[in-house]
Design a protein around this motif. Structure first.
Motif, PDB file in Angstrom:
ATOM      1  N   HIS A 118     -22.899 -16.929  -9.606  1.00 13.66           N
ATOM      2  CA  HIS A 118     -22.199 -15.722 -10.049  1.00 13.66           C
ATOM      3  C   HIS A 118     -22.398 -14.550  -9.088  1.00 13.66           C
ATOM      4  O   HIS A 118     -21.436 -13.851  -8.747  1.00 13.66           O
ATOM      5  N   VAL A 119     -23.629 -14.315  -8.651  1.00 14.85           N
ATOM      6  CA  VAL A 119     -23.912 -13.178  -7.771  1.00 14.85           C
ATOM      7  C   VAL A 119     -23.211 -13.362  -6.423  1.00 14.85           C
ATOM      8  O   VAL A 119     -22.565 -12.437  -5.923  1.00 14.85           O
ATOM      9  N   ARG A 134     -20.596 -15.191  -5.783  1.00 14.14           N
ATOM     10  CA  ARG A 134     -19.154 -15.114  -6.018  1.00 14.14           C
ATOM     11  C   ARG A 134     -18.705 -13.660  -6.143  1.00 14.14           C
ATOM     12  O   ARG A 134     -17.711 -13.250  -5.536  1.00 14.14           O
ATOM     13  N   MET A 135     -19.453 -12.882  -6.891  1.00 11.58           N
ATOM     14  CA  MET A 135     -19.109 -11.478  -7.097  1.00 11.58           C
ATOM     15  C   MET A 135     -19.202 -10.692  -5.782  1.00 11.58           C
ATOM     16  O   MET A 135     -18.289  -9.932  -5.440  1.00 11.58           O
ATOM     17  N   LEU A 136     -20.291 -10.898  -5.032  1.00 11.45           N
ATOM     18  CA  LEU A 136     -20.467 -10.160  -3.786  1.00 11.45           C
ATOM     19  C   LEU A 136     -19.403 -10.512  -2.752  1.00 11.45           C
ATOM     20  O   LEU A 136     -18.818  -9.623  -2.125  1.00 11.45           O
ATOM     21  N   SER A 177     -16.442 -11.860  -3.310  1.00 15.15           N
ATOM     22  CA  SER A 177     -15.149 -11.431  -3.824  1.00 15.15           C
ATOM     23  C   SER A 177     -14.957  -9.930  -3.619  1.00 15.15           C
ATOM     24  O   SER A 177     -13.900  -9.482  -3.162  1.00 15.15           O
ATOM     25  N   ASP A 178     -15.973  -9.163  -3.963  1.00 12.40           N
ATOM     26  CA  ASP A 178     -15.896  -7.710  -3.784  1.00 12.40           C
ATOM     27  C   ASP A 178     -15.754  -7.329  -2.310  1.00 12.40           C
ATOM     28  O   ASP A 178     -14.961  -6.455  -1.962  1.00 12.40           O
ATOM     29  N   SER A 182     -11.291 -15.931  -7.322  1.00 15.11           N
ATOM     30  CA  SER A 182     -12.557 -16.657  -7.258  1.00 15.11           C
ATOM     31  C   SER A 182     -12.687 -17.609  -8.437  1.00 15.11           C
ATOM     32  O   SER A 182     -12.271 -17.304  -9.552  1.00 15.11           O
ATOM     33  N   SER A 189     -15.434 -20.524 -10.320  1.00 13.03           N
ATOM     34  CA  SER A 189     -16.814 -20.999 -10.416  1.00 13.03           C
ATOM     35  C   SER A 189     -16.878 -22.518 -10.448  1.00 13.03           C
ATOM     36  O   SER A 189     -17.955 -23.091 -10.312  1.00 13.03           O
TER      37      SER A 189
END
Length: 140
Positions: free
Chosen positions: A27-28, A30-32, A34-35, A46, A48
């Motif tokens: 999750h982390v 993917r979030m980083l 993606s951002d 994105s 998972s």
């Protein structure tokens, strides 16, 4: 000879035309990613789970795929093999972003169709340069 560099606004505008599909189970991460890619102007979708790739490709139509190899629902190497079996999917450049750092892992992924292989933790500048190079190579 003079070199004209694009301003960040021009780069962001050019990147907005490009769609990146990110497949990362963490999750982390993917979030980083993606951002960061969104900040750089890319249209990012994105996922998972790797199994969602095939249904997402039809609707999102990515210009490039970033793929983690260690996914909870499917083997990333198997996914690379399946991508190469589809005429449309095989034309989309795949960049592997993985914690598997052994040369054998990298060679296997490249042999199965990955265009590039980046080892985590990744250097964001190197990631951006790699993405830009692959997108430039596949603009026809």
């Amino acid at each position: 000879m003079t070199v004209n560099l694009l301003t960040i606004n021009q780069q962001v505008h050019l990147n907005q035309l490009k769609r990146v599909l990110l497949i990362e189970d963490n999750h982390v991460n993917r979030m980083l990613l993606s951002d960061y890619l969104g900040y750089c102007g890319f249209n990012v979708k994105s996922l998972s789970k790797g199994t969602a790739l095939f249904s997402t490709v039809n609707t999102f139509q990515p210009d490039l795929v970033l793929l983690d190899l260690k996914l909870p629902d499917i083997d990333g190497y198997w996914l690379l093999e399946q991508i190469q079996k589809h005429p449309y999917l095989s034309k989309i450049p795949v960049i592997v972003v993985s914690a598997f750092a052994f040369k054998a892992d990298q060679e296997r992924a490249i042999h199965l169709g990955a265009r590039r292989y980046l080892v985590k933790p990744i250097n964001l500048a190197a990631l951006m340069m790699t993405i830009q190079e692959e997108l430039a190579c596949h603009c026809i």
